[in-house]
Enzyme design. Structure first.
Site, PDB file in Angstrom:
ATOM      1  CE  LYS A  83      -4.094  -1.949   0.156  1.00 25.70           C
ATOM      2  NZ  LYS A  83      -4.977  -1.873  -1.029  1.00 25.70           N
ATOM      3  NE  ARG A  84       3.064   1.117  -4.880  1.00 22.87           N
ATOM      4  CZ  ARG A  84       2.856  -0.183  -5.150  1.00 22.87           C
ATOM      5  NH1 ARG A  84       2.867  -1.109  -4.189  1.00 22.87           N
ATOM      6  NH2 ARG A  84       2.671  -0.575  -6.401  1.00 22.87           N
ATOM      7  CB  ALA A 121       1.379   6.511  -0.661  1.00 20.42           C
ATOM      8  CG  LEU A 144      -5.938   8.688   0.383  1.00 22.56           C
ATOM      9  CD1 LEU A 144      -5.609   8.835  -1.093  1.00 22.56           C
ATOM     10  CD2 LEU A 144      -6.354  10.023   0.968  1.00 22.56           C
ATOM     11  CD  GLU A 172       0.913  16.456   6.832  1.00 25.42           C
ATOM     12  OE1 GLU A 172       0.214  15.445   6.611  1.00 25.42           O
ATOM     13  OE2 GLU A 172       0.465  17.461   7.412  1.00 25.42           O
ATOM     14  CD  GLU A 177      -1.947  16.770   1.653  1.00 25.53           C
ATOM     15  OE1 GLU A 177      -1.436  17.207   0.610  1.00 25.53           O
ATOM     16  OE2 GLU A 177      -1.287  16.207   2.539  1.00 25.53           O
ATOM     17  NE  ARG A 200      -5.097  11.521  -3.732  1.00 26.43           N
ATOM     18  CZ  ARG A 200      -4.893  11.445  -5.036  1.00 26.43           C
ATOM     19  NH1 ARG A 200      -5.874  11.669  -5.891  1.00 26.43           N
ATOM     20  NH2 ARG A 200      -3.709  11.107  -5.512  1.00 26.43           N
TER      21      ARG A 200
HETATM   22  C1  1HE Z   1      -3.049   3.662  -1.128  1.00 28.04           C
HETATM   23  C2  1HE Z   1      -2.448   4.933  -0.956  1.00 28.04           C
HETATM   24  C3  1HE Z   1      -2.971   5.785   0.062  1.00 28.04           C
HETATM   25  C4  1HE Z   1      -1.440   3.918  -2.565  1.00 28.04           C
HETATM   26  N1  1HE Z   1      -4.015   5.336   0.796  1.00 28.04           N
HETATM   27  N2  1HE Z   1      -4.073   3.279  -0.356  1.00 28.04           N
HETATM   28  N3  1HE Z   1      -1.869  10.338  -0.726  1.00 28.04           N
HETATM   29  C5  1HE Z   1      -2.033  10.353  -2.043  1.00 28.04           C
HETATM   30  O1  1HE Z   1      -2.903  11.008  -2.577  1.00 28.04           O
HETATM   31  C6  1HE Z   1      -1.125   9.461  -2.823  1.00 28.04           C
HETATM   32  C7  1HE Z   1      -1.907   8.343  -3.469  1.00 28.04           C
HETATM   33  N4  1HE Z   1      -1.023   7.348  -4.075  1.00 28.04           N
HETATM   34  C8  1HE Z   1      -0.454   7.519  -5.287  1.00 28.04           C
HETATM   35  O2  1HE Z   1      -0.547   8.543  -5.922  1.00 28.04           O
HETATM   36  C9  1HE Z   1       0.318   6.336  -5.807  1.00 28.04           C
HETATM   37  O3  1HE Z   1      -0.126   5.180  -5.126  1.00 28.04           O
HETATM   38  C10 1HE Z   1       1.852   6.470  -5.638  1.00 28.04           C
HETATM   39  C11 1HE Z   1       2.399   7.547  -6.580  1.00 28.04           C
HETATM   40  C12 1HE Z   1       2.237   6.775  -4.205  1.00 28.04           C
HETATM   41  C13 1HE Z   1       2.515   5.104  -5.980  1.00 28.04           C
HETATM   42  O4  1HE Z   1       2.095   4.689  -7.263  1.00 28.04           O
HETATM   43  P1  1HE Z   1       2.245   3.139  -7.681  1.00 28.04           P
HETATM   44  O5  1HE Z   1       1.859   3.018  -9.122  1.00 28.04           O
HETATM   45  O6  1HE Z   1       3.586   2.640  -7.274  1.00 28.04           O
HETATM   46  O7  1HE Z   1       1.213   2.337  -6.739  1.00 28.04           O
HETATM   47  P2  1HE Z   1      -0.395   2.178  -6.869  1.00 28.04           P
HETATM   48  O8  1HE Z   1      -0.719   1.102  -7.860  1.00 28.04           O
HETATM   49  O9  1HE Z   1      -1.054   3.491  -7.077  1.00 28.04           O
HETATM   50  O10 1HE Z   1      -0.796   1.718  -5.392  1.00 28.04           O
HETATM   51  C14 1HE Z   1      -0.597   0.390  -4.918  1.00 28.04           C
HETATM   52  C15 1HE Z   1      -1.675   0.111  -3.917  1.00 28.04           C
HETATM   53  O11 1HE Z   1      -1.526   0.990  -2.813  1.00 28.04           O
HETATM   54  C16 1HE Z   1      -3.071   0.385  -4.470  1.00 28.04           C
HETATM   55  O12 1HE Z   1      -3.959  -0.516  -3.835  1.00 28.04           O
HETATM   56  P3  1HE Z   1      -4.457  -1.854  -4.549  1.00 28.04           P
HETATM   57  O13 1HE Z   1      -5.410  -2.460  -3.561  1.00 28.04           O
HETATM   58  O14 1HE Z   1      -5.107  -1.411  -5.844  1.00 28.04           O
HETATM   59  O15 1HE Z   1      -3.230  -2.694  -4.786  1.00 28.04           O
HETATM   60  C17 1HE Z   1      -3.356   1.788  -4.000  1.00 28.04           C
HETATM   61  O16 1HE Z   1      -4.742   2.050  -3.883  1.00 28.04           O
HETATM   62  C18 1HE Z   1      -2.711   1.736  -2.622  1.00 28.04           C
HETATM   63  N5  1HE Z   1      -2.397   3.071  -2.128  1.00 28.04           N
HETATM   64  N6  1HE Z   1      -1.457   5.063  -1.871  1.00 28.04           N
HETATM   65  C19 1HE Z   1      -4.529   4.114   0.565  1.00 28.04           C
HETATM   66  N7  1HE Z   1      -2.453   6.985   0.302  1.00 28.04           N
HETATM   67  C20 1HE Z   1      -2.812  13.466   8.109  1.00 28.04           C
HETATM   68  S1  1HE Z   1      -3.323  14.246   6.698  1.00 28.04           S
HETATM   69  C21 1HE Z   1      -2.343  13.676   5.401  1.00 28.04           C
HETATM   70  C22 1HE Z   1      -3.054  13.909   4.120  1.00 28.04           C
HETATM   71  C23 1HE Z   1      -2.489  13.078   3.001  1.00 28.04           C
HETATM   72  O17 1HE Z   1      -1.578  12.317   3.179  1.00 28.04           O
HETATM   73  S2  1HE Z   1      -3.198  13.344   1.472  1.00 28.04           S
HETATM   74  C24 1HE Z   1      -2.205  12.435   0.371  1.00 28.04           C
HETATM   75  C25 1HE Z   1      -2.695  11.029   0.215  1.00 28.04           C
END
Ligand code: 1HE
Length: 266
Positions: free
Chosen positions: A28-29, A65, A69, A115, A135, A138
């Site tokens: 889940k990165r 990541a 979410l 962060e 953010e 999202r």
């Molecule tokens: C996740 C998350 C996550 C990946 N929560 N499940 N963060 C983001 O908006 C970043 C969202 N993630 C991405 O943009 C990409 O995943 C990455 C660029 C980080 C990596 O890409 P990649 O191609 O290596 O991986 P992927 O295929 O997108 O993800 C692999 C799996 O991890 C996939 O799940 P699966 O069940 O389909 O295998 C994704 O859904 C999962 N995954 N990132 C949940 N963040 C205290 S406030 C803080 C506010 C924030 O942090 S907002 C930013 C949130």
């Protein structure tokens, strides 16, 4: 058995006085769920008790990541506040604990991942690292202390740009805008972070404590208050037995000189 039963969400290792803490949810990165925060909290507490410095890294191809979410999608407003305050508490233990922390960054260092990195004292990125605050895309806001720590590192204008446009910065851009202090070749961030942690661990513990706790506080003080506080911290650290011995060691030529990067000291 589920995956979580088999592998810890956060790994912990103590090696030569350095605590190595790994986010360990690569599938889940390394997205930060409530259970990851709890595991991280316990690992930080342990390091505070038994290590002289710590290194934080992510398993797999990415540092982190950010917020999980999937978990966040179902929260009520009050649960959102509890979650954010929980992150604040753990990240404060990193920033204002007993020991210096170095983060080793690679791949995604985004949202809450940035962060988390911002709560460490030294950040080392390898060339695969990229930084973003998605953010806005999202529909949320930073909640892990980023509005304080990241804004302080890169400044308001740059953080606004990242948050409003959703753009990503590469490692070198990250160094240029003060998000990281070091950029190394891909795959070398952890080794560099351990090297830096060992250097910090060789300092007097009280000096490290003063650096971690006094510098950010003095930064927020009025000038005269800062200078007054500095004198007290300086006097307190300089008059310990350890400081006296270290000063004597230098005068008696038993201690290393300051490294001259221009090739002196040969
Ligand atoms: C996740 C998350 C996550 C990946 N929560 N499940 N963060 C983001 O908006 C970043 C969202 N993630 C991405 O943009 C990409 O995943 C990455 C660029 C980080 C990596 O890409 P990649 O191609 O290596 O991986 P992927 O295929 O997108 O993800 C692999 C799996 O991890 C996939 O799940 P699966 O069940 O389909 O295998 C994704 O859904 C999962 N995954 N990132 C949940 N963040 C205290 S406030 C803080 C506010 C924030 O942090 S907002 C930013 C949130």
């Amino acid at each position: 058995m589920t995956r979580a039963d088999q592998q810890p969400l956060v790994t912990y290792e103590l090696s030569e006085g350095i605590a190595l803490i790994g986010l360990n949810r690569p599938e889940k990165r390394n997205a930060v769920s409530d259970r990851v925060i709890d595991a991280l909290s316990a690992a930080i507490d342990r390091a505070d008790r038994e290590a002289k410095a710590g290194v934080l890294f992510g398993a797999g191809n990415h540092f982190c990541a950010g917020l999980d979410l999937a978990e966040h999608a179902e929260r009520t407003p009050i649960e959102g506040i509890r979650n954010s305050r929980g992150w604040h508490a753990v990240f404060a233990k990193i920033e204002f604990g007993m020991i210096p922390w170095v983060s080793a960054l690679h791949g995604a260092v985004v949202g809450g991942g940035l962060e988390l990195a911002a709560s460490t004292h030294i950040r080392v990125a390898d060339k695969s690292a990229f930084f973003a605050l998605p953010e806005g895309q999202r529909g949320i806001f930073v909640g892990g202390g980023g509005s304080v720590r990241i804004q302080r590192l890169m400044g308001t204008a740059r953080m606004m740009d990242l948050m409003l446009t959703g753009r990503s910065l590469n490692a070198e851009e990250g160094e240029r805008v003060n998000l990281v202090q070091y950029v190394v070749e891909t795959g070398e961030a952890r080794a560099k972070a351990v090297e830096l942690a060992k250097k910090a661990a060789s300092n007097a513990e009280l000096s490290n404590y003063a650096v971690i706790h006094a510098l950010p506080r003095i930064h927020d003080m009025a000038r005269e208050d800062g200078l007054f506080t500095e004198s007290f911290v300086a006097s307190f650290t300089t008059t310990t037995d350890e400081a006296k011995e270290r000063l004597r060691a230098f005068l008696e030529k038993r201690a290393a000189k300051v490294h001259n990067p221009n090739g002196g000291n040969a």
